[in-house]
Design a protein around this motif. Structure first.
Motif, PDB file in Angstrom:
ATOM      1  N   ALA A 146       0.967  -0.874  -0.168  1.00 44.73           N
ATOM      2  CA  ALA A 146       0.287  -0.181  -0.330  1.00 44.73           C
ATOM      3  C   ALA A 146       1.037   0.734   0.142  1.00 44.73           C
ATOM      4  O   ALA A 146       0.610   2.189  -0.972  1.00 44.73           O
ATOM      5  N   GLU A 147       1.943   1.380   0.898  1.00 43.23           N
ATOM      6  CA  GLU A 147       2.823   2.888   0.522  1.00 43.23           C
ATOM      7  C   GLU A 147       3.422   2.859  -0.728  1.00 43.23           C
ATOM      8  O   GLU A 147       3.881   3.982  -1.613  1.00 43.23           O
ATOM      9  N   ALA A 148       4.076   1.331  -0.970  1.00 45.35           N
ATOM     10  CA  ALA A 148       4.621   1.295  -2.801  1.00 45.35           C
ATOM     11  C   ALA A 148       3.372   2.186  -3.862  1.00 45.35           C
ATOM     12  O   ALA A 148       4.207   2.887  -4.825  1.00 45.35           O
ATOM     13  N   GLU A 149       1.717   1.552  -3.236  1.00 46.46           N
ATOM     14  CA  GLU A 149       1.031   2.099  -4.092  1.00 46.46           C
ATOM     15  C   GLU A 149       0.696   3.827  -4.610  1.00 46.46           C
ATOM     16  O   GLU A 149       0.450   3.990  -4.864  1.00 46.46           O
ATOM     17  N   VAL A 150       1.049   4.152  -2.796  1.00 41.24           N
ATOM     18  CA  VAL A 150       0.890   5.848  -2.202  1.00 41.24           C
ATOM     19  C   VAL A 150       1.925   6.680  -3.632  1.00 41.24           C
ATOM     20  O   VAL A 150       2.156   7.334  -3.821  1.00 41.24           O
ATOM     21  N   ALA A 151       2.917   6.021  -3.262  1.00 39.34           N
ATOM     22  CA  ALA A 151       4.225   6.774  -4.288  1.00 39.34           C
ATOM     23  C   ALA A 151       4.159   6.344  -5.551  1.00 39.34           C
ATOM     24  O   ALA A 151       4.485   7.296  -5.733  1.00 39.34           O
ATOM     25  N   ASP A 152       3.636   5.597  -6.158  1.00 37.55           N
ATOM     26  CA  ASP A 152       2.912   6.233  -7.268  1.00 37.55           C
ATOM     27  C   ASP A 152       2.073   6.779  -7.813  1.00 37.55           C
ATOM     28  O   ASP A 152       2.656   7.471  -8.636  1.00 37.55           O
ATOM     29  N   ARG A 153       1.504   6.810  -7.156  1.00 39.24           N
ATOM     30  CA  ARG A 153       0.603   7.447  -7.854  1.00 39.24           C
ATOM     31  C   ARG A 153       0.920   9.008  -7.608  1.00 39.24           C
ATOM     32  O   ARG A 153       0.574   9.801  -8.563  1.00 39.24           O
ATOM     33  N   GLU A 154       1.084   9.407  -6.162  1.00 37.86           N
ATOM     34  CA  GLU A 154       2.319  10.701  -6.074  1.00 37.86           C
ATOM     35  C   GLU A 154       3.235  10.858  -7.223  1.00 37.86           C
ATOM     36  O   GLU A 154       3.265  12.248  -7.474  1.00 37.86           O
ATOM     37  N   ALA A 155       3.714   9.784  -7.993  1.00 40.53           N
ATOM     38  CA  ALA A 155       4.429  10.166  -9.299  1.00 40.53           C
ATOM     39  C   ALA A 155       3.396  10.785 -10.148  1.00 40.53           C
ATOM     40  O   ALA A 155       4.095  11.326 -10.789  1.00 40.53           O
ATOM     41  N   GLN A 156       2.948   9.931 -10.365  1.00 40.89           N
ATOM     42  CA  GLN A 156       1.873  10.104 -11.886  1.00 40.89           C
ATOM     43  C   GLN A 156       1.489  11.552 -11.087  1.00 40.89           C
ATOM     44  O   GLN A 156       1.926  11.886 -12.364  1.00 40.89           O
ATOM     45  N   VAL A 157       1.226  11.969 -10.506  1.00 42.02           N
ATOM     46  CA  VAL A 157       0.796  12.992 -10.246  1.00 42.02           C
ATOM     47  C   VAL A 157       1.554  14.565 -10.948  1.00 42.02           C
ATOM     48  O   VAL A 157       1.443  15.252 -11.795  1.00 42.02           O
ATOM     49  N   GLU A 158       2.539  14.020  -9.682  1.00 43.50           N
ATOM     50  CA  GLU A 158       3.392  14.853 -10.382  1.00 43.50           C
ATOM     51  C   GLU A 158       3.836  14.866 -11.969  1.00 43.50           C
ATOM     52  O   GLU A 158       4.002  16.133 -12.481  1.00 43.50           O
ATOM     53  N   ASN A 159       4.105  13.517 -12.293  1.00 47.41           N
ATOM     54  CA  ASN A 159       4.579  13.764 -13.785  1.00 47.41           C
ATOM     55  C   ASN A 159       3.308  14.824 -14.595  1.00 47.41           C
ATOM     56  O   ASN A 159       3.330  15.887 -15.490  1.00 47.41           O
TER      57      ASN A 159
ATOM     58  N   ARG B  19      -7.510  15.192 -11.902  1.00 46.10           N
ATOM     59  CA  ARG B  19      -8.342  14.772 -11.200  1.00 46.10           C
ATOM     60  C   ARG B  19      -8.520  13.361 -11.204  1.00 46.10           C
ATOM     61  O   ARG B  19      -8.879  12.238  -9.831  1.00 46.10           O
ATOM     62  N   ALA B  20      -8.856  12.357 -12.390  1.00 46.94           N
ATOM     63  CA  ALA B  20      -8.337  11.188 -12.401  1.00 46.94           C
ATOM     64  C   ALA B  20      -7.264  10.559 -11.111  1.00 46.94           C
ATOM     65  O   ALA B  20      -6.572   9.659 -10.807  1.00 46.94           O
ATOM     66  N   LEU B  21      -5.567  11.107 -12.157  1.00 45.98           N
ATOM     67  CA  LEU B  21      -4.215  10.670 -11.246  1.00 45.98           C
ATOM     68  C   LEU B  21      -4.930  11.302  -9.542  1.00 45.98           C
ATOM     69  O   LEU B  21      -4.514  10.279  -8.772  1.00 45.98           O
ATOM     70  N   GLU B  22      -5.089  12.385  -9.100  1.00 46.14           N
ATOM     71  CA  GLU B  22      -5.582  12.633  -8.086  1.00 46.14           C
ATOM     72  C   GLU B  22      -6.852  11.835  -7.407  1.00 46.14           C
ATOM     73  O   GLU B  22      -6.567  11.282  -6.007  1.00 46.14           O
ATOM     74  N   ALA B  23      -7.670  11.086  -7.897  1.00 48.24           N
ATOM     75  CA  ALA B  23      -8.659  10.299  -7.404  1.00 48.24           C
ATOM     76  C   ALA B  23      -7.848   8.580  -7.442  1.00 48.24           C
ATOM     77  O   ALA B  23      -7.905   7.816  -6.249  1.00 48.24           O
ATOM     78  N   ASN B  24      -6.398   8.723  -8.138  1.00 49.25           N
ATOM     79  CA  ASN B  24      -5.785   7.525  -7.994  1.00 49.25           C
ATOM     80  C   ASN B  24      -5.622   7.626  -6.377  1.00 49.25           C
ATOM     81  O   ASN B  24      -5.127   6.796  -5.940  1.00 49.25           O
ATOM     82  N   LEU B  25      -4.653   8.360  -6.338  1.00 50.97           N
ATOM     83  CA  LEU B  25      -3.697   8.825  -5.654  1.00 50.97           C
ATOM     84  C   LEU B  25      -4.279   9.064  -3.921  1.00 50.97           C
ATOM     85  O   LEU B  25      -4.164   8.222  -2.909  1.00 50.97           O
TER      86      LEU B  25
END
Length: 450
Positions: free
Chosen positions: A108-121, A193-199
């Protein structure tokens, strides 16, 4: 001749003797019939406010019982408690193996880190698209000017048709690139918004994983008793399976059914703020807190909270208690032998005769371990002598004798007999003295005369 007169003489002598005996016989005393007195026990009435008791039978429950379940599938690493053990607050109850708890948390921690990177990207990409769009619009302007120049040269036969077509194609490609870039810029809010929802979803999963990790080690939330143990160390359990239960020591309740005829007075007493207490044979005190929200034709369950004692009570067990109902003013407790038909008793008047009195029975009270009836009546007053002995021939005006009065009379008679005996003894002693004195005086007189 003598032989003939002898029988007649004997007969005459016998008749004369019979008549003389009859005339001189003692006369028998006349017998006066007396009315029989029935021996009874009596009680002097003392009226006072008293609370009748209501026997109840109910089940012990633990409304605050906590059931511990497994937050996720895993193996039981610890279970240091046993069935029925008393535990203190903060004491360890059960724990899952860390090898089953850590991987879901790390994932779960890795999934959060990946979603945060996608939002920043996505944010970086948007800035890049905006800068590229400005330059691509400049290319469109250049292509448009180039097309105008090529048309002017073609009109003067200074450029070929292929040059004109090439200029047109260049302008078209530039416009297509600008349109694609503008679409990318316009789609940025939706993608963000989609990436933030995933995050957010990933962060919720992380919070759930952390929660499950915390719940994988369960400590006692209060001082209580452990029960319903379902697992042992080393068992493999599924998610949401029951592990054990715990309930607070002082949180037990008794649910007993109250007859319909008593519900009104109990609710009225509770509305006045009275404390209605029930006790059992072991001395446990339970306070009535209210009635259940639902009932049936047989009655409604009353809820009693354990206030004192009850160390041996356990949820699910049956308990017999005695509830003290609201006090009845000017009431009297009498044995059931004093009642006739549950609605009348007899008093002993000044003439030692039975007088029937109609009373109202309010319930039972406990006297020296026995249940007596609590009654009241308008004609019942302090000092009345209530007859306790149940007579099968009881009736109005029947002559009775109180056992207490009979004993007192016997004591008085014994005392008077003792006084008479002492007086007779004194008289006999005095007479003996007189006789002795007379004899002595006579002897002295004779000696003097001689």
């Amino acid at each position: 001749m003598l032989r003939r007169l002898l029988p007649l003489l004997i007969l005459a002598v016998g008749v004369a003797a019979f008549l003389w005996l009859r005339a001189t016989r003692p006369e028998s005393p006349s017998v006066t019939p007396e009315e029989r007195r029935w021996r009874v026990e009596t009680l002097a009435a003392t009226l006072a406010p008293q609370a009748p008791v209501l026997p109840l039978y109910g089940e012990i429950t633990a409304p605050d019982m906590l059931t511990v379940t497994a937050p996720l599938a895993g193996r039981i690493a610890e279970r240091p408690v046993r069935e029925g053990q008393r535990v203190a607050r903060g004491e360890r109850l059960v724990a899952l193996d860390d090898a089953d708890v850590t991987p879901p948390l790390q994932q779960a921690e890795a999934e959060v880190a990946d979603r945060e990177a996608q939002v920043e990207n996505e944010r970086v990409r948007h800035e890049s698209d905006r800068e590229a769009l400005a330059r691509e619009r400049e290319l469109v302007d250049n292509a448009r000017r180039q097309l105008e120049r090529t048309r002017s040269l073609r009109a003067r036969n200074l450029a070929s048709q292929s040059d004109l077509d090439a200029a047109r194609n260049e302008l078209a490609r530039a416009r297509v690139t600008v349109a694609a870039r503008e679409r990318a810029v316009a789609e940025h809010p939706a993608r963000l918004r989609a990436l933030e929802a995933n995050l957010t979803r990933a962060r919720a999963a992380l919070a759930a994983a952390r929660r499950d990790a915390e719940r994988s080690r369960v400590d006692a939330p209060f001082d209580g008793i452990v029960t319903r143990i379902r697992v042992a160390p080393g068992d493999q359990v599924a998610a949401r399976s029951e592990l054990l239960s715990i309930y607070p020591e002082r949180g037990l309740e008794l649910r007993a059914r109250i007859p319909q005829r008593h519900q009104g007075e109990l609710l009225e007493a509770l509305s006045r703020g009275e404390r209605l207490v029930a006790t059992d044979e072991q001395g446990a005190r339970l306070v009535l807190t209210g009635l259940a929200g639902e009932g049936d034709p047989a009655g409604t369950e009353a809820i009693f909270r354990l206030e004192e004692g009850g160390e041996g009570l356990r949820p699910g067990s049956l308990a017999a208690v005695s509830l003290k109902r609201p006090r009845v003013p000017d009431s009297l407790a009498v044995p059931y032998s004093a009642l006739y038909g549950n609605e009348a008793l007899y008093l002993m008047d000044e003439a030692s005769r039975m007088q029937r009195l109609t009373v109202t029975r309010h319930g039972d009270v406990v006297r020296d371990g026995e249940r007596w009836a609590l009654v009241s009546g308008e004609a019942l007053a302090d000092g009345d002598r209530v007859i306790l002995t149940h007579l099968p021939n009881a009736m109005q005006g029947l002559l009775v004798q109180s056992v207490g009065d009979e004993r007192a009379a016997s004591d008085d008679q014994a005392a008077s007999d003792g006084e008479d005996d002492s007086g007779a003894n004194a008289e006999r002693v005095e007479r003996a003295g007189d006789i002795d004195g007379g004899v002595d005086g006579g002897a002295g007189y004779e000696e003097t005369a001689s």
